[in-house]
Every structure is written in structure tokens, then in C-alpha cells.
Design a protein around this motif. Sequence first.
Motif, mmCIF file in Angstrom:
data_model
loop_
_atom_site.group_PDB
_atom_site.id
_atom_site.type_symbol
_atom_site.label_atom_id
_atom_site.label_comp_id
_atom_site.label_asym_id
_atom_site.label_seq_id
_atom_site.Cartn_x
_atom_site.Cartn_y
_atom_site.Cartn_z
ATOM 1 N N GLY A 377 1.123 -0.727 -0.171
ATOM 2 C CA GLY A 377 0.067 0.137 -0.037
ATOM 3 C C GLY A 377 1.215 1.043 -0.409
ATOM 4 O O GLY A 377 2.099 0.874 -0.044
ATOM 5 N N ASP A 378 -0.204 2.508 0.598
ATOM 6 C CA ASP A 378 0.618 3.615 0.209
ATOM 7 C C ASP A 378 1.184 3.681 1.715
ATOM 8 O O ASP A 378 0.214 4.182 2.148
ATOM 9 N N ILE A 379 2.885 3.873 1.796
ATOM 10 C CA ILE A 379 3.083 3.842 3.395
ATOM 11 C C ILE A 379 2.842 5.202 3.483
ATOM 12 O O ILE A 379 2.781 6.063 4.944
ATOM 13 N N ALA A 380 2.752 6.433 3.452
ATOM 14 C CA ALA A 380 2.276 7.519 3.494
ATOM 15 C C ALA A 380 0.773 8.014 3.624
ATOM 16 O O ALA A 380 0.472 8.296 5.260
ATOM 17 N N MET A 381 0.193 7.509 2.934
ATOM 18 C CA MET A 381 -0.688 6.977 3.288
ATOM 19 C C MET A 381 -1.841 6.568 4.752
ATOM 20 O O MET A 381 -2.804 6.929 5.671
ATOM 21 N N HIS A 444 -18.994 20.982 22.326
ATOM 22 C CA HIS A 444 -16.837 21.207 23.008
ATOM 23 C C HIS A 444 -15.875 22.075 22.075
ATOM 24 O O HIS A 444 -16.165 20.859 20.706
ATOM 25 N N TYR A 445 -15.679 22.985 21.959
ATOM 26 C CA TYR A 445 -14.591 23.946 21.241
ATOM 27 C C TYR A 445 -13.703 22.737 21.215
ATOM 28 O O TYR A 445 -12.645 23.090 22.114
ATOM 29 N N ASP A 446 -12.843 22.422 20.257
ATOM 30 C CA ASP A 446 -11.368 21.917 20.138
ATOM 31 C C ASP A 446 -10.748 22.556 18.570
ATOM 32 O O ASP A 446 -10.734 22.789 17.850
ATOM 33 N N ALA A 447 -9.995 23.086 19.391
ATOM 34 C CA ALA A 447 -9.332 23.711 18.030
ATOM 35 C C ALA A 447 -8.379 22.961 17.076
ATOM 36 O O ALA A 447 -8.183 23.172 15.880
ATOM 37 N N ASP A 448 -8.092 21.955 17.486
ATOM 38 C CA ASP A 448 -6.748 21.173 17.112
ATOM 39 C C ASP A 448 -7.985 19.738 15.815
ATOM 40 O O ASP A 448 -7.674 19.325 15.711
ATOM 41 N N ASN A 449 -9.510 20.061 16.316
ATOM 42 C CA ASN A 449 -9.755 18.924 15.581
ATOM 43 C C ASN A 449 -11.682 19.505 14.339
ATOM 44 O O ASN A 449 -12.042 20.899 15.493
ATOM 45 N N ALA A 450 -10.951 19.531 13.468
ATOM 46 C CA ALA A 450 -11.967 20.422 12.378
ATOM 47 C C ALA A 450 -13.042 18.813 11.909
ATOM 48 O O ALA A 450 -13.796 19.091 11.322
ATOM 49 N N GLY A 451 -12.911 17.659 12.181
ATOM 50 C CA GLY A 451 -14.643 16.893 12.146
ATOM 51 C C GLY A 451 -13.766 16.135 11.181
ATOM 52 O O GLY A 451 -15.004 15.652 10.419
ATOM 53 N N LEU A 452 -12.686 16.248 10.540
ATOM 54 C CA LEU A 452 -12.141 15.836 9.204
ATOM 55 C C LEU A 452 -11.578 14.704 9.576
ATOM 56 O O LEU A 452 -10.753 13.717 8.211
ATOM 57 N N GLY A 453 -10.746 14.392 10.958
ATOM 58 C CA GLY A 453 -9.478 13.153 10.534
ATOM 59 C C GLY A 453 -10.327 11.600 10.378
ATOM 60 O O GLY A 453 -9.557 10.822 9.393
ATOM 61 N N LEU A 454 -11.957 11.328 11.161
ATOM 62 C CA LEU A 454 -11.789 9.894 11.012
ATOM 63 C C LEU A 454 -12.614 10.146 9.147
ATOM 64 O O LEU A 454 -12.605 8.746 8.818
ATOM 65 N N ALA A 455 -12.926 11.127 8.757
ATOM 66 C CA ALA A 455 -13.772 11.035 7.089
ATOM 67 C C ALA A 455 -12.136 10.856 6.278
ATOM 68 O O ALA A 455 -12.321 9.675 5.121
ATOM 69 N N ILE A 456 -10.886 11.130 7.108
ATOM 70 C CA ILE A 456 -9.883 10.929 5.922
ATOM 71 C C ILE A 456 -9.559 9.124 6.251
ATOM 72 O O ILE A 456 -8.524 8.884 5.285
ATOM 73 N N VAL A 457 -9.871 9.082 8.172
ATOM 74 C CA VAL A 457 -9.163 7.658 7.336
ATOM 75 C C VAL A 457 -9.472 6.441 6.506
ATOM 76 O O VAL A 457 -9.880 5.047 6.179
ATOM 77 N N TRP A 458 -11.595 6.961 6.505
ATOM 78 C CA TRP A 458 -12.432 5.818 6.052
ATOM 79 C C TRP A 458 -11.641 6.675 5.102
ATOM 80 O O TRP A 458 -12.042 5.101 3.953
ATOM 81 N N ARG A 459 -11.628 7.377 3.471
ATOM 82 C CA ARG A 459 -11.451 7.269 2.702
ATOM 83 C C ARG A 459 -10.314 6.601 1.881
ATOM 84 O O ARG A 459 -9.936 6.275 1.074
ATOM 85 N N ILE A 460 -9.124 7.092 2.957
ATOM 86 C CA ILE A 460 -7.732 6.121 2.752
ATOM 87 C C ILE A 460 -7.782 4.691 2.477
ATOM 88 O O ILE A 460 -7.409 4.477 1.959
ATOM 89 N N LEU A 461 -8.554 4.228 3.805
ATOM 90 C CA LEU A 461 -8.964 2.913 3.520
ATOM 91 C C LEU A 461 -9.767 1.855 2.439
ATOM 92 O O LEU A 461 -9.509 1.246 1.729
ATOM 93 N N GLU A 462 -10.620 2.752 2.216
ATOM 94 C CA GLU A 462 -11.688 2.600 0.848
ATOM 95 C C GLU A 462 -10.935 2.871 -0.092
ATOM 96 O O GLU A 462 -10.731 1.346 -1.155
ATOM 97 N N LEU A 463 -9.473 3.462 -0.549
ATOM 98 C CA LEU A 463 -8.739 3.489 -1.576
ATOM 99 C C LEU A 463 -7.673 2.067 -1.394
ATOM 100 O O LEU A 463 -7.267 2.036 -2.254
ATOM 101 N N HIS A 464 -7.765 1.325 -0.723
ATOM 102 C CA HIS A 464 -6.568 0.475 0.003
ATOM 103 C C HIS A 464 -7.189 -0.845 -0.456
ATOM 104 O O HIS A 464 -6.964 -1.317 0.051
ATOM 105 N N ARG A 483 -8.120 -3.652 8.447
ATOM 106 C CA ARG A 483 -7.312 -5.362 8.274
ATOM 107 C C ARG A 483 -7.349 -4.485 6.609
ATOM 108 O O ARG A 483 -7.576 -4.266 5.600
ATOM 109 N N LEU A 484 -5.384 -5.018 6.269
ATOM 110 C CA LEU A 484 -5.379 -5.007 5.296
ATOM 111 C C LEU A 484 -4.251 -6.709 4.524
ATOM 112 O O LEU A 484 -4.354 -7.073 5.445
ATOM 113 N N PRO A 485 -4.532 -6.893 3.171
ATOM 114 C CA PRO A 485 -3.908 -8.130 3.187
ATOM 115 C C PRO A 485 -2.700 -8.408 2.485
ATOM 116 O O PRO A 485 -1.712 -7.147 2.559
#
Length: 486
Positions: A377-381, A444-464, A483-485
Motif C-alpha cells: 500500500g501507500d506508506i504515507a497514507m 465542546h470546542y477543540d481548536a485541533d479538531n475540524a471533524g475531518l480526521g475519521l473521514a480521511i481515515v475512511w477514504r484512505i482505507l477505501e482506496l486500499h 484489515r489489510l491483505p
Amino acid sequence: MLKTLYSRLALTLFLLLCAVGVLFIQLIGHSATMYQQEVVQKLNRELADHIVDEYSLIQGRQINREALDQLFHHLMVINPSIELYLLDEQGLVLGYSAPEGKVKRAQVALEPIRQFMESNAPYPLEGDDPRNLAGQKAFSVAPIFDGEQTQGYLYIILGGEQFDHVMAMLGQSYILDSSLQVFLIALAVALIGGLLVFAVLTRRLRQLGNIMRQYGNGQQQDDATLRYPRRSNDEIDRLGQQFNAMADRISEHVGELKRVDSLRREMVANISHDLRTPLTTLRGYLETLDLKHDQLTEQEQRQYLQTALSHSKRLGIMVEELFELARLDSCESVIYAEPFSMCELVQDVAQKYQLRAQERSISLEASLNPETPPVYGDIAMMQRVLENLLENGLRHTPAGGAVRIRVDVDSGNVVVQVADTGCGIPEEDIPHVFERFYQRDSSHYDADNAGLGLAIVWRILELHGSAIQVHSKPQQGTIFLFRLPL
């Protein structure tokens, strides 16, 4: 008029029946004539032989006029429909039983005569008609001998002009007219029957056409009445089933487009809200610093600057994640893929977050199976996936808690599991945690969280070609697993 399949089929059937009718009438007329000639020729095949045996028409190569006149007189009385001709051995006409000027041929072809005298001659056999330069008729012929030498032929036309007149009259008879009327009625019945059959056969096509037209006019595309009902397994039914499959796919795509459009509108609204809040706050603090710079203490100025920097950092994180998610959405597959060790990658990422975990008094543990083979897979992703999951775990785990990351092998797959002992996720919120801009605790306001982290995780795993699972219980913690084959 001819725009429908039924009208074209009806016209084709009508023209075909007309052509068959004309051909049939001509065939019947020709067959009847040929049959009549065959019967007459077979019945009178030996007529010329009997006459030659009875009358001496040529004696010493001279025509016996008295016998010839007597013969013509008797036959005109007994059977005026036949015509007699006396021919020499070359087929020249020497005498005939016809008025002057009626005979137009001076010679008759001998080839049909020779065929007639053969025992296996086909019937009806036609020869030249002396009264018609272009016509041929059934005949009877017999050679006239002088000793053993042929002196000529007695050539009898079995259907003369009077016979033609009689046949013409019979052509206008009531029986033939009645037969023709019966035949025309039969053609009309066949036409009506064919039209009814075509109407039945094209009824399903018309029904399919109406369904397609209603579907194309924008009626409810998921309406069951806009689907072709299955009745048989012929070509029309298979065409209808193909339309049903196409309509289902179109309805599915339309629904997906509506869903995507709704998500897009919601995403735009969320982006506007999430950008507007830090921008407004940032602008407010900067304007306060600008307007009340001389009135604020050094500590208040530092506090205002830290707050502005915090919101600026939030904006930077959000913009960066938006660009990253847009880039991932534009990809159809993983481009930079290579084999790598998941254990080594997890160990590097865990060490990177070890200090942050210690600052929050959270235990960060990594359990790695040393026998784990490489994955592709893509190690950076995949590094981004691990970072987002660890950040999510650290953010929702209170002090004194633990975040554990584990790598193992199961059924030909490398299994990666990130678990925390945080507040957990309510069951009704689990299906939404991978949606963009989703934050479970909106207050709860979190300056370090934009609500996109898990969406990025989902999309990267979908590409894999993988998917992520969530197991969580409130106040007990959450487990993310993928899981990854090998």
C-alpha cells in the motif's frame, strides 16, 4: 400513419397477401390451362394415327384432295374445335381446314413433332400454331408413309380458335367468379386474422413503450407500475427485463446523486460555519488589540494573541484537511503503492505521539507481532491513518487512561487495532463518526479538531480496498479496527 410498428406490420401483411393473391390466381390459371392441355393431348394422342389409317391423304407424293376435303368436312361436323394441317416431311403446310387468310405460318417446327412421336414424350407438349406466329398449342400428329418412306405428317391442333373462344367464355362463368370471390374472402379473413395476431403480439411492445414514455416524462422512478411485468422468456420479455434493470440503476444513481448533493450542501454549510466561527473570533481579538492596544495590559495582549493564534491554527488545520480530503476524493486508486512493514510503521508513529501522551498523563502502548509479514500500500497514507486514529484516541481519553495500538495476523490479513479507554461513543452516533465535520460533542470546542480526521481515515482505507470497524461502549472506550491483505 406508418409511424408505429403495428401499422407497418399491417401494411406489410396487406401487400404480401395481395402479392400472394395475384401470384396464386396467375398460377391457378396457368396450371388449369396446362392441365386441360395435358388431358386433351393424352385423350387425343392417337387421333392423328387413326385418321391416317382411315384416309389416304398422300398418294405418290401427291395430295389426295378428295380424301382431304372429305376428312375436313367430317371433322368440322363432328368436332369443329380442332384444326387439321397436312405437312410435308420438312414441315411445310400443304393443306389445312381453315378459311383463307387465317393461316399465318407456312412451316411448322419439326422438333416438337419428333418429341411427340417418342414413347416417353412429356405432356403437355406444345407445337407451333399455324394461325399465330408467336403461339404454341397442344397437338396430335402422325406420320404419313408411302411404303417405308415418310411423305409428310397429319398435324392436328387440339384447341383451335373456337376452343379459345369457349375457354374465354368459361373464364367469365359463374363458377369461376364464385371461386374467385371465395378466394378473395379467404384473403380478407387471413388479413383480418393476421392483423389480430399482430395486435396481440405488439400489445406487449406498446405496453413497454408506454412504460418507457411515462418513465421518461419524470414520473416517480421507483414506482412499481413503471416496471415491465415478467410474463414469458421471449425477446420482448428480455427487452423489458433489461429496461427494468436499466431503470433500477438510473433510480439508484439518481438517489445517490441526491444523497451526494445533500451531503455537499451539508458540507458547504458545515465549512461555512466552521470557518466563520474561528475567523470571527480571530478578527474580533485582532480588532480589540488594534483598537485598545494602549489600554490592555501586557498579559491581556499576550492572552489575546494566543487566542488569535489558536483560531489561526484551527483554520490552518481545517484548510489542510480539506485539501487532503479533496485530493483523496479525486483519486480512484492508490498511486504510490509498495510493500512495507506495518509493525515498523506503527512503532514509528507510536514514538512520535509518546511525548504528547505523557503530557496528558495517558499511557500509549504498542503490541506488535514480530512475525507479521509486509503489506502492500501507500506508506504515507497509512501513516496518516494511524496518526488520525491516535489523535482521536488521545483527544477523547481522560488523564490516567490508556491508548493501545496492536498489530497481528489473522486469516491472511494484517489486523490493526487502535483502542482507548475514553468516554466511548453512543450507539446511535457510531454510523456517523466517519461523516465529514461530524463532532459528537458539539458544545465542546477543540481548536485541533475540524471533524475531518475519521473521514480521511475512511477514504484512505477505501482506496486500499479495506474498511474500518468501530466497537464502542459509553464510558468504557472505543476500538477502531481495519484489515489489510498480506
